[in-house]
Design a protein around this motif. Structure first.
Motif, PDB file in Angstrom:
ATOM      1  N   LEU A 120       0.829  -1.205   0.000  1.00  0.00           N
ATOM      2  CA  LEU A 120       0.000   0.000   0.000  1.00  0.00           C
ATOM      3  C   LEU A 120       0.863   1.255   0.000  1.00  0.00           C
ATOM      4  CD1 LEU A 120      -2.752   1.348   0.070  1.00  0.00           C
ATOM      5  CD2 LEU A 120      -2.739   1.076   2.559  1.00  0.00           C
ATOM      6  N   PHE A 121       1.911   1.268   0.803  1.00  0.00           N
ATOM      7  CA  PHE A 121       2.838   2.401   0.789  1.00  0.00           C
ATOM      8  C   PHE A 121       3.464   2.552  -0.597  1.00  0.00           C
ATOM      9  CE2 PHE A 121       2.672   2.252   5.426  1.00  0.00           C
ATOM     10  CZ  PHE A 121       2.800   3.599   5.761  1.00  0.00           C
ATOM     11  N   ASP A 122       3.876   1.438  -1.201  1.00  0.00           N
ATOM     12  CA  ASP A 122       4.454   1.486  -2.545  1.00  0.00           C
ATOM     13  C   ASP A 122       3.432   2.008  -3.554  1.00  0.00           C
ATOM     14  OD1 ASP A 122       6.881   0.540  -1.625  1.00  0.00           O
ATOM     15  OD2 ASP A 122       6.611  -1.492  -2.408  1.00  0.00           O
ATOM     16  N   TRP A 123       2.201   1.493  -3.472  1.00  0.00           N
ATOM     17  CA  TRP A 123       1.165   1.941  -4.402  1.00  0.00           C
ATOM     18  C   TRP A 123       0.947   3.441  -4.284  1.00  0.00           C
ATOM     19  CZ3 TRP A 123      -2.750  -2.418  -2.791  1.00  0.00           C
ATOM     20  CH2 TRP A 123      -2.276  -3.658  -3.242  1.00  0.00           C
ATOM     21  N   LEU A 124       0.916   3.950  -3.066  1.00  0.00           N
ATOM     22  CA  LEU A 124       0.743   5.395  -2.866  1.00  0.00           C
ATOM     23  C   LEU A 124       1.931   6.181  -3.401  1.00  0.00           C
ATOM     24  CD1 LEU A 124      -0.853   5.337   0.693  1.00  0.00           C
ATOM     25  CD2 LEU A 124      -1.983   6.035  -1.447  1.00  0.00           C
ATOM     26  N   ASP A 125       3.098   5.533  -3.477  1.00  0.00           N
ATOM     27  CA  ASP A 125       4.293   6.162  -4.051  1.00  0.00           C
ATOM     28  C   ASP A 125       4.371   5.954  -5.566  1.00  0.00           C
ATOM     29  OD1 ASP A 125       5.197   7.169  -1.642  1.00  0.00           O
ATOM     30  OD2 ASP A 125       6.516   5.468  -1.222  1.00  0.00           O
ATOM     31  N   GLY A 126       3.358   5.302  -6.158  1.00  0.00           N
ATOM     32  CA  GLY A 126       3.321   5.117  -7.602  1.00  0.00           C
ATOM     33  C   GLY A 126       3.995   3.858  -8.105  1.00  0.00           C
ATOM     34  N   MET A 127       4.366   2.958  -7.222  1.00  0.00           N
ATOM     35  CA  MET A 127       5.001   1.695  -7.624  1.00  0.00           C
ATOM     36  C   MET A 127       3.984   0.569  -7.535  1.00  0.00           C
ATOM     37  SD  MET A 127       8.677   2.007  -5.680  1.00  0.00           S
ATOM     38  CE  MET A 127       7.988   2.557  -4.114  1.00  0.00           C
ATOM     39  N   ALA A 128       3.743  -0.109  -8.636  1.00  0.00           N
ATOM     40  CA  ALA A 128       2.747  -1.186  -8.686  1.00  0.00           C
ATOM     41  C   ALA A 128       3.339  -2.493  -8.165  1.00  0.00           C
ATOM     42  CB  ALA A 128       2.228  -1.355 -10.100  1.00  0.00           C
ATOM     43  N   THR A 129       3.756  -2.488  -6.920  1.00  0.00           N
ATOM     44  CA  THR A 129       4.342  -3.676  -6.294  1.00  0.00           C
ATOM     45  C   THR A 129       3.325  -4.811  -6.328  1.00  0.00           C
ATOM     46  OG1 THR A 129       5.679  -2.303  -4.853  1.00  0.00           O
ATOM     47  CG2 THR A 129       5.316  -4.571  -4.142  1.00  0.00           C
ATOM     48  N   PRO A 130       3.711  -5.958  -6.895  1.00  0.00           N
ATOM     49  CA  PRO A 130       2.762  -7.072  -6.965  1.00  0.00           C
ATOM     50  C   PRO A 130       2.558  -7.733  -5.601  1.00  0.00           C
ATOM     51  CG  PRO A 130       4.866  -7.706  -7.940  1.00  0.00           C
ATOM     52  CD  PRO A 130       4.982  -6.268  -7.550  1.00  0.00           C
ATOM     53  N   VAL A 131       1.317  -8.092  -5.348  1.00  0.00           N
ATOM     54  CA  VAL A 131       0.938  -8.835  -4.145  1.00  0.00           C
ATOM     55  C   VAL A 131       0.026  -9.957  -4.616  1.00  0.00           C
ATOM     56  CG1 VAL A 131      -0.308  -8.747  -1.952  1.00  0.00           C
ATOM     57  CG2 VAL A 131       1.062  -6.786  -2.665  1.00  0.00           C
ATOM     58  N   PRO A 132       0.338 -11.207  -4.274  1.00  0.00           N
ATOM     59  CA  PRO A 132      -0.514 -12.311  -4.717  1.00  0.00           C
ATOM     60  C   PRO A 132      -1.985 -12.054  -4.370  1.00  0.00           C
ATOM     61  CG  PRO A 132       1.455 -13.166  -3.671  1.00  0.00           C
ATOM     62  CD  PRO A 132       1.452 -11.679  -3.443  1.00  0.00           C
ATOM     63  N   GLY A 133      -2.837 -12.172  -5.401  1.00  0.00           N
ATOM     64  CA  GLY A 133      -4.275 -12.004  -5.215  1.00  0.00           C
ATOM     65  C   GLY A 133      -4.772 -10.579  -5.383  1.00  0.00           C
ATOM     66  N   TRP A 134      -3.896  -9.590  -5.362  1.00  0.00           N
ATOM     67  CA  TRP A 134      -4.296  -8.168  -5.447  1.00  0.00           C
ATOM     68  C   TRP A 134      -3.971  -7.594  -6.816  1.00  0.00           C
ATOM     69  CZ3 TRP A 134      -6.759  -5.017  -1.905  1.00  0.00           C
ATOM     70  CH2 TRP A 134      -6.973  -5.561  -0.636  1.00  0.00           C
ATOM     71  N   GLN A 135      -4.838  -6.701  -7.301  1.00  0.00           N
ATOM     72  CA  GLN A 135      -4.616  -5.959  -8.538  1.00  0.00           C
ATOM     73  C   GLN A 135      -4.711  -4.469  -8.230  1.00  0.00           C
ATOM     74  OE1 GLN A 135      -7.558  -7.275 -11.362  1.00  0.00           O
ATOM     75  NE2 GLN A 135      -6.243  -8.898 -12.115  1.00  0.00           N
ATOM     76  N   PRO A 136      -3.574  -3.788  -8.127  1.00  0.00           N
ATOM     77  CA  PRO A 136      -3.637  -2.344  -7.902  1.00  0.00           C
ATOM     78  C   PRO A 136      -3.863  -1.600  -9.217  1.00  0.00           C
ATOM     79  CG  PRO A 136      -1.358  -3.053  -7.930  1.00  0.00           C
ATOM     80  CD  PRO A 136      -2.208  -4.295  -8.080  1.00  0.00           C
ATOM     81  N   ASP A 137      -4.651  -0.545  -9.175  1.00  0.00           N
ATOM     82  CA  ASP A 137      -4.868   0.331 -10.326  1.00  0.00           C
ATOM     83  C   ASP A 137      -4.354   1.713  -9.936  1.00  0.00           C
ATOM     84  OD1 ASP A 137      -5.715   1.985 -12.364  1.00  0.00           O
ATOM     85  OD2 ASP A 137      -7.827   1.407 -12.235  1.00  0.00           O
ATOM     86  N   LEU A 138      -3.207   2.075 -10.474  1.00  0.00           N
ATOM     87  CA  LEU A 138      -2.569   3.349 -10.159  1.00  0.00           C
ATOM     88  C   LEU A 138      -2.780   4.374 -11.266  1.00  0.00           C
ATOM     89  CD1 LEU A 138       0.848   1.972  -8.813  1.00  0.00           C
ATOM     90  CD2 LEU A 138      -1.332   2.187  -7.619  1.00  0.00           C
TER      91      LEU A 138
END
Length: 165
Positions: A120-138
């Motif tokens: 979540l911290f990475d996503w907020l920093d603009g990095m689409a860090t992969p997490v098994p089962g999750w799909q972030p949309d940045l």
């Protein structure tokens, strides 16, 4: 001093030391302004309407140490989540602080779903860090919006964040 007197004095000394240690608190970490965010978040868990959650938030720190304050629409505190290496504490108004083995366990208790904090911290920093089962949309992060969906394990969850500017 007799043996009994020494033991009594030692017992009083240990009791005083324990009392002082119990009153001692960790100094709050100084958190740079660049590591502070605020906005609104909504989390819904499929097939569990009671698990939907929304709040205003203030997030300070990093995955290793920080604080997340959740407030209701009227500005009242819902919960304060505080973590540092080796401890995670959930504080709610009118309740005793609760300790947890990990920040992830505490987040799940507070929000109703397991959230990947470091990502979540990475996503907020603009990095689409992969997490098994999750799909972030940045794709809308430039407008202060983030969405992440958990597809596995069931039930699915949808996290939406709108950042204050």
């Amino acid at each position: 001093m007799s043996g009994a007197g020494r033991r009594l004095a030692l017992g009083h000394g240990l009791a005083a030391l324990a009392l002082l240690a119990g009153c001692a608190q960790l100094a709050p970490a100084v958190i740079p302004a660049s590591e502070q965010r605020s906005g609104r978040l909504a989390l819904s868990v499929e097939d569990q309407p009671g698990q939907s959650f929304s709040a205003a938030f203030e997030l300070r720190g990093r995955p290793q140490a920080g604080e997340l304050t959740l407030t209701n629409p009227l500005g009242g505190t819902i919960a304060v989540l505080d973590w540092q290496p080796g401890r995670a504490i959930l504080r709610r108004p009118g309740a005793a602080p609760q300790g947890y083995a990990s920040i992830e366990a505490m987040l799940e208790q507070a929000t109703g779903a397991a959230l990947p904090l470091a990502a979540l911290f990475d996503w907020l920093d603009g990095m689409a860090t992969p997490v098994p089962g999750w799909q972030p949309d940045l794709s809308q992060l430039g407008e202060g919006r983030l969405r992440a969906r958990r597809l596995q394990p069931a039930p699915q969850a949808d996290l939406r964040i709108v950042l204050d500017h």
